[in-house]
Design a protein around this motif. Structure first.
Motif, PDB file in Angstrom:
ATOM      1  N   SER A   1       7.796  15.808 -18.806  1.00 15.59           N
ATOM      2  CA  SER A   1       8.032  17.241 -18.983  1.00 15.59           C
ATOM      3  C   SER A   1       9.024  17.753 -17.947  1.00 15.59           C
ATOM      4  O   SER A   1       8.995  17.341 -16.780  1.00 15.59           O
ATOM      5  N   GLY A   2       9.881  18.688 -18.372  1.00 13.17           N
ATOM      6  CA  GLY A   2      10.725  19.382 -17.415  1.00 13.17           C
ATOM      7  C   GLY A   2       9.907  20.410 -16.659  1.00 13.17           C
ATOM      8  O   GLY A   2      10.007  20.542 -15.437  1.00 13.17           O
TER       9      GLY A   2
ATOM     10  N   LYS B   1      15.192  17.476 -24.325  1.00 12.36           N
ATOM     11  CA  LYS B   1      15.764  17.289 -23.006  1.00 12.36           C
ATOM     12  C   LYS B   1      15.071  18.219 -22.023  1.00 12.36           C
ATOM     13  O   LYS B   1      15.097  19.441 -22.180  1.00 12.36           O
ATOM     14  N   ASN B   2      14.415  17.637 -21.022  1.00  9.61           N
ATOM     15  CA  ASN B   2      13.680  18.411 -20.012  1.00  9.61           C
ATOM     16  C   ASN B   2      12.799  19.488 -20.656  1.00  9.61           C
ATOM     17  O   ASN B   2      12.936  20.681 -20.367  1.00  9.61           O
TER      18      ASN B   2
END
Length: 250
Positions: free
Chosen positions: A63-64, A36-37
């Protein structure tokens, strides 16, 4: 459902792929989508995977936070592709500890002079459960043996000129070391630095990729090697390896 790496891990993929840069980018993206992120780090980013920014854009999109590092002071990524960039060797960089979910590199590990220092730094910067995905020349392939031999007799530059031309020699800043380019070398270094057991995918283009090293009548040797590849399917002998190394969850 298996991820892309797991699917390919079990295959003998001699003819897969024709475009290794696109193939490797897909593996990085597939891995990034499992977080996640994620904070993603490109080690030895240069001008992009295969010297094109197209694949960097694709990875940035999932990509976060996208980070890049390269030791060449002449490398200055365009268009602010990275949220953070540093001109430095990875081992001596300022990448914060426990800050990276996914690190990756393309054709970098064959140049690493001190694998233990590299993996110590890698362990520090990765978050628990983070991973490192890299594409490099397989040290068990005949091309690696030829390169090491040419280097030992001082003819590495001549071989590069023959195979790639004078321009490639002018751009060839970092000699190969081949200190962490076989599964045995990687397994040992990873274990010594507290990583989980590495996993591997082996690939080679349908033409073997390096027929230019067999000029004139020596091309018969190359054809014999390619024929052997089709009959004796040992994926561990293919030209390039892609390795996945994971830091354990604490």
């Amino acid at each position: 459902m298996k991820d892309l790496f797991s699917e390919l891990e079990e295959q003998y993929n001699l003819h897969h792929p024709s475009e290794r840069r696109e193939f490797f980018t897909k593996l990085v993206i597939d891995r990034a989508l499992q977080y996640k992120n994620p904070t993603v780090l490109d080690i030895g980013c240069g001008d992009g995977i295969g010297r094109t920014g197209e694949f960097l854009q694709q990875i940035k999109a999932v990509s976060g936070r996208f980070m890049g590092i390269d030791p060449d002071p002449n490398i200055k990524p365009a268009n602010s592709i990275f949220d953070y960039f540093e001109n430095a060797l990875f081992e001596s960089s300022n990448i914060p500890d426990h800050s990276v979910d996914i690190a990756y590199s393309s054709m970098v590990m064959e140049h690493v002079v001190n694998p233990d220092e590299f993996f110590k730094k890698l362990y520090r910067v990765l978050k628990p459960g983070g991973c490192y995905l890299f594409l490099t020349v397989n040290g068990n392939h005949y091309f690696a043996f030829i390169t090491r031999f040419m280097k030992s007799i001082g003819a590495e530059e001549l071989a590069l000129k023959i195979a790639r031309g004078k321009k490639a020699v002018a751009e060839y800043h970092y000699p190969v070391a081949y200190k962490i380019n076989t599964p045995k070398q990687i397994d040992t270094t990873a274990a010594n630095n507290h990583f989980e057991k590495p996993r591997y995918v082996f690939i080679e283009r349908s033409n073997g990729g390096k027929q230019v090293y067999f000029p004139g009548p020596l091309i018969l040797i190359w054809h014999a090697l390619m024929f052997k590849r089709k009959i004796i399917k040992r994926k561990q002998d293919l030209l390039e390896l892609i390795c996945l190394v994971k830091k354990p969850l604490l």
